[in-house]
Every structure is written in structure tokens, then in C-alpha cells.
Design a protein around this motif. Structure first.
Motif, PDB file in Angstrom:
ATOM      1  N   ASP A 144      49.803  11.634  43.221  1.00  0.00           N
ATOM      2  CA  ASP A 144      50.412  12.227  44.405  1.00  0.00           C
ATOM      3  C   ASP A 144      50.530  13.748  44.336  1.00  0.00           C
ATOM      4  O   ASP A 144      50.674  14.388  45.360  1.00  0.00           O
ATOM      5  N   TYR A 145      50.502  14.334  43.155  1.00  0.00           N
ATOM      6  CA  TYR A 145      50.654  15.791  43.056  1.00  0.00           C
ATOM      7  C   TYR A 145      50.269  16.238  41.649  1.00  0.00           C
ATOM      8  O   TYR A 145      50.093  15.417  40.750  1.00  0.00           O
ATOM      9  N   PHE A 146      50.158  17.539  41.482  1.00  0.00           N
ATOM     10  CA  PHE A 146      49.992  18.101  40.139  1.00  0.00           C
ATOM     11  C   PHE A 146      50.479  19.546  40.172  1.00  0.00           C
ATOM     12  O   PHE A 146      50.653  20.139  41.238  1.00  0.00           O
ATOM     13  N   SER A 147      50.703  20.117  38.996  1.00  0.00           N
ATOM     14  CA  SER A 147      51.168  21.498  38.877  1.00  0.00           C
ATOM     15  C   SER A 147      50.174  22.299  38.051  1.00  0.00           C
ATOM     16  O   SER A 147      49.722  21.840  37.005  1.00  0.00           O
ATOM     17  N   PHE A 148      49.865  23.486  38.532  1.00  0.00           N
ATOM     18  CA  PHE A 148      48.951  24.374  37.825  1.00  0.00           C
ATOM     19  C   PHE A 148      49.681  25.679  37.547  1.00  0.00           C
ATOM     20  O   PHE A 148      50.280  26.270  38.440  1.00  0.00           O
ATOM     21  N   ILE A 149      49.637  26.117  36.275  1.00  0.00           N
ATOM     22  CA  ILE A 149      50.333  27.339  35.874  1.00  0.00           C
ATOM     23  C   ILE A 149      49.318  28.367  35.396  1.00  0.00           C
ATOM     24  O   ILE A 149      48.423  28.051  34.614  1.00  0.00           O
ATOM     25  N   THR A 150      49.467  29.580  35.866  1.00  0.00           N
ATOM     26  CA  THR A 150      48.639  30.698  35.399  1.00  0.00           C
ATOM     27  C   THR A 150      49.544  31.776  34.826  1.00  0.00           C
ATOM     28  O   THR A 150      50.562  32.121  35.422  1.00  0.00           O
ATOM     29  N   THR A 151      49.176  32.307  33.653  1.00  0.00           N
ATOM     30  CA  THR A 151      49.884  33.459  33.112  1.00  0.00           C
ATOM     31  C   THR A 151      48.907  34.615  32.975  1.00  0.00           C
ATOM     32  O   THR A 151      47.782  34.439  32.522  1.00  0.00           O
ATOM     33  N   VAL A 152      49.330  35.791  33.381  1.00  0.00           N
ATOM     34  CA  VAL A 152      48.526  37.003  33.219  1.00  0.00           C
ATOM     35  C   VAL A 152      49.192  37.846  32.149  1.00  0.00           C
ATOM     36  O   VAL A 152      50.351  38.234  32.276  1.00  0.00           O
ATOM     37  N   GLY A 153      48.450  38.130  31.085  1.00  0.00           N
ATOM     38  CA  GLY A 153      49.030  38.850  29.964  1.00  0.00           C
ATOM     39  C   GLY A 153      48.943  40.341  30.117  1.00  0.00           C
ATOM     40  O   GLY A 153      49.946  41.040  30.094  1.00  0.00           O
ATOM     41  N   CYS A 154      47.733  40.873  30.304  1.00  0.00           N
ATOM     42  CA  CYS A 154      47.590  42.314  30.330  1.00  0.00           C
ATOM     43  C   CYS A 154      46.343  42.700  31.109  1.00  0.00           C
ATOM     44  O   CYS A 154      45.355  41.977  31.113  1.00  0.00           O
ATOM     45  N   VAL A 155      46.431  43.818  31.795  1.00  0.00           N
ATOM     46  CA  VAL A 155      45.303  44.349  32.556  1.00  0.00           C
ATOM     47  C   VAL A 155      44.906  45.671  31.927  1.00  0.00           C
ATOM     48  O   VAL A 155      45.667  46.634  31.932  1.00  0.00           O
ATOM     49  N   CYS A 156      43.706  45.706  31.363  1.00  0.00           N
ATOM     50  CA  CYS A 156      43.186  46.928  30.747  1.00  0.00           C
ATOM     51  C   CYS A 156      41.960  47.420  31.498  1.00  0.00           C
ATOM     52  O   CYS A 156      41.027  47.943  30.907  1.00  0.00           O
ATOM     53  N   ALA A 157      41.957  47.202  32.790  1.00  0.00           N
ATOM     54  CA  ALA A 157      40.836  47.621  33.615  1.00  0.00           C
ATOM     55  C   ALA A 157      41.336  48.591  34.672  1.00  0.00           C
ATOM     56  O   ALA A 157      42.159  48.232  35.516  1.00  0.00           O
ATOM     57  N   THR A 158      40.877  49.803  34.626  1.00  0.00           N
ATOM     58  CA  THR A 158      41.284  50.790  35.626  1.00  0.00           C
ATOM     59  C   THR A 158      40.544  50.593  36.941  1.00  0.00           C
ATOM     60  O   THR A 158      40.815  51.294  37.913  1.00  0.00           O
ATOM     61  N   THR A 159      39.631  49.625  36.958  1.00  0.00           N
ATOM     62  CA  THR A 159      38.829  49.402  38.168  1.00  0.00           C
ATOM     63  C   THR A 159      39.417  48.360  39.096  1.00  0.00           C
ATOM     64  O   THR A 159      38.798  48.009  40.098  1.00  0.00           O
ATOM     65  N   THR A 160      40.596  47.828  38.790  1.00  0.00           N
ATOM     66  CA  THR A 160      41.176  46.828  39.677  1.00  0.00           C
ATOM     67  C   THR A 160      42.697  46.908  39.670  1.00  0.00           C
ATOM     68  O   THR A 160      43.309  47.205  38.638  1.00  0.00           O
ATOM     69  N   THR A 161      43.320  46.666  40.813  1.00  0.00           N
ATOM     70  CA  THR A 161      44.781  46.646  40.924  1.00  0.00           C
ATOM     71  C   THR A 161      45.276  45.389  41.635  1.00  0.00           C
ATOM     72  O   THR A 161      46.445  45.286  41.972  1.00  0.00           O
ATOM     73  N   HIS A 162      44.359  44.428  41.862  1.00  0.00           N
ATOM     74  CA  HIS A 162      44.758  43.226  42.603  1.00  0.00           C
ATOM     75  C   HIS A 162      43.897  42.046  42.161  1.00  0.00           C
ATOM     76  O   HIS A 162      42.691  42.181  41.957  1.00  0.00           O
ATOM     77  N   LEU A 163      44.536  40.902  42.006  1.00  0.00           N
ATOM     78  CA  LEU A 163      43.826  39.688  41.610  1.00  0.00           C
ATOM     79  C   LEU A 163      44.261  38.545  42.512  1.00  0.00           C
ATOM     80  O   LEU A 163      45.449  38.306  42.714  1.00  0.00           O
ATOM     81  N   ASP A 164      43.278  37.827  43.047  1.00  0.00           N
ATOM     82  CA  ASP A 164      43.516  36.704  43.952  1.00  0.00           C
ATOM     83  C   ASP A 164      42.862  35.467  43.335  1.00  0.00           C
ATOM     84  O   ASP A 164      41.673  35.498  42.986  1.00  0.00           O
ATOM     85  N   ILE A 165      43.626  34.370  43.155  1.00  0.00           N
ATOM     86  CA  ILE A 165      43.094  33.140  42.568  1.00  0.00           C
ATOM     87  C   ILE A 165      43.394  31.973  43.507  1.00  0.00           C
ATOM     88  O   ILE A 165      44.547  31.676  43.795  1.00  0.00           O
ATOM     89  N   ARG A 166      42.334  31.312  43.969  1.00  0.00           N
ATOM     90  CA  ARG A 166      42.470  30.172  44.870  1.00  0.00           C
ATOM     91  C   ARG A 166      41.921  28.913  44.192  1.00  0.00           C
ATOM     92  O   ARG A 166      40.865  28.950  43.574  1.00  0.00           O
ATOM     93  N   ILE A 167      42.639  27.806  44.359  1.00  0.00           N
ATOM     94  CA  ILE A 167      42.305  26.565  43.668  1.00  0.00           C
ATOM     95  C   ILE A 167      41.656  25.577  44.632  1.00  0.00           C
ATOM     96  O   ILE A 167      42.143  25.357  45.737  1.00  0.00           O
TER      97      ILE A 167
END
Length: 237
Positions: free
Chosen positions: A67-90
Motif C-alpha cells: 500500500d505504500y513505501f518510504s524513500f529517504i535521501t540524504t545530501v552530504g556535501c556539494v563541492c560543485a560551484t556549477t550548481t546551486t539546485h538539485l531536483d529529484i523525482r521518483i
């Protein structure tokens, strides 16, 4: 007198034949029709989900429907000066109104905004983990034989070049699946001539029947401009 007896016997035989025919018509044929109807229903329902069953068979493989499930994402560190936004769709395997298994995109999605070379401005080696959980309140199909199926994460990062430079550019993500193991994996996101400002990739996340007893987990995601600079150490072994 003899003719009357013969006529009586013939009439009796006709009556018996008629009764026998009626019996076989109403009982024998009815049973046969009923058996055919049961067989047809069984065949049809083998590939569709019914209210009486929580399983579905697709191409000979049986799935249980949760009937359902849970998905967890953790972001640790961003060392890229080429991006300031992240979008993740499941996208996840589910059943449609016809009882067939399809992939469906979740209405909820991850939307991370960050600045500088670390996520947010307070990132440091101790508290550089940002954790978000999505609860998918929908049916999800999982093989009953314990083998893996997949979720798909469509990941987009912004801040690529405003114009196409003639070649693809890349950023990298390092991650692991907590629900599987702590072995690091690497994903390359790249832009395209049609959309140079965004880096994109699709990540297949394996999971099985046992994984749904907890959480499906994409852990300690690190974003880097190169394949080797992943920022402060955190849970590194």
C-alpha cells in the motif's frame, strides 16, 4: 390388447429418453458451462489485481502489491560551484485501474537549494547531512521471489552554461544505498545541446521484498565538479 401394450412401452421409452435428455441438458451441460466460466475467470485474474488478492502476475513473474513505501535521501556535501539546485523525482512500479503494472511518477519530489561549495551555508564535517523523507501513499509492486525490482530517480541540477559550448559538460554525484550496503557508487550528470543549463541523469535504485520492511535509502549524496573531490569526510570508510 397387444398393440396397446406396445404403444404403452414406446410411450414409456420416449418419456424416459425425454427425461434423460432434460437431466443431462440441465445438469451435465450446466456443470460444464460453470467449469468453463471458472477457468476463464482464473485465467483473466492471473494478470490483474482483484480486491480479493494482493498479488499480480506480469510476464510469468508474480508481484505482491503493497500500500505504500518510504524513500529517504540524504545530501552530504556539494563541492560543485556549477550548481546551486538539485531536483529529484521518483518513478515507481504500481498498478493502474485495469490491474496492469505501470511506472508512475510521484507527485512529491525533492527540491534542494544550496549556495557556495557546501550545502547551505552551515555545512561542515559534522552536520553536513540533510535528510528528507518522501512517503509514497500508493500501490507498489515487489517480486515475491525476493529478486530486485527498481525505482527510477530522474535527477536534475541547474547552473550549466547559458549557451551550448559544442561539447557536453558534466558534474558527478557519489552516493550509496543504505538499504543495500555502504559501497560508494558514482553517477555522472550531463547537459545537452537542447538544454545546456541543466545536468541530468536517471538513477536506477534496486529494492526487493525485504527492503520494504524499512526504508529505501539513498545515503550521503555528494555533488562534485570532478570525479574525485567530494568535500568533508563523513561516514567515509
Amino acid at each position: 390388447m397387444k398393440n396397446k401394450s406396445l404403444n404403452y412401452l414406446r410411450l414409456k421409452q420416449v418419456c424416459c429418453y425425454a427425461l434423460s435428455l432434460a437431466y443431462f441438458t440441465f445438469f451435465g451441460c450446466s456443470n460444464e458451462l460453470f467449469q468453463n466460466e471458472v477457468d476463464n475467470v482464473t485465467t483473466e485474474r492471473a494478470n490483474t489485481r482483484t480486491e480479493m488478492s494482493d498479488t499480480i502476475t506480469v510476464e510469468g513473474k508474480q508481484y505482491e502489491v503493497f500500500d505504500y513505501f518510504s524513500f529517504i535521501t540524504t545530501v552530504g556535501c556539494v563541492c560543485a560551484t556549477t550548481t546551486t539546485h538539485l531536483d529529484i523525482r521518483i518513478s515507481y512500479p504500481t498498478v493502474n485501474s485495469q490491474g496492469l503494472m505501470v511506472y508512475k511518477e510521484s507527485e512529491d519530489y525533492y527540491n534542494y537549494n544550496f549556495s557556495g561549495t557546501n550545502i547551505y551555508e552551515w555545512c561542515n564535517p559534522i552536520v553536513s547531512i540533510v535528510e528528507d523523507q518522501l512517503d509514497i501513499d500508493d500501490k507498489i509492486c515487489v517480486p515475491v521471489d525476493g529478486s530486485d525490482t527498481y525505482l527510477y530517480l530522474d535527477i536534475t541540477a541547474n547552473d550549466g552554461p547559458s549557451t551550448w559550448g559544442g561539447e557536453k559538460e558534466h558534474i558527478w554525484i557519489r552516493y550509496y544505498f543504505t538499504h543495500k550496503d555502504y559501497n560508494y557508487r558514482y553517477l555522472m550528470l550531463e547537459n545537452s545541446k537542447n538544454d545546456p543549463q541543466h545536468y541530468k541523469a536517471r538513477l536506477a535504485v534496486p529494492f526487493n521484498y525485504d527492503d520494504l520492511s524499512g526504508y529505501i535509502y539513498l545515503g550521503d549524496v555528494r555533488i562534485s565538479s570532478s570525479y574525485g573531490h567530494w568535500g568533508p569526510r563523513y561516514l567515509d570508510y
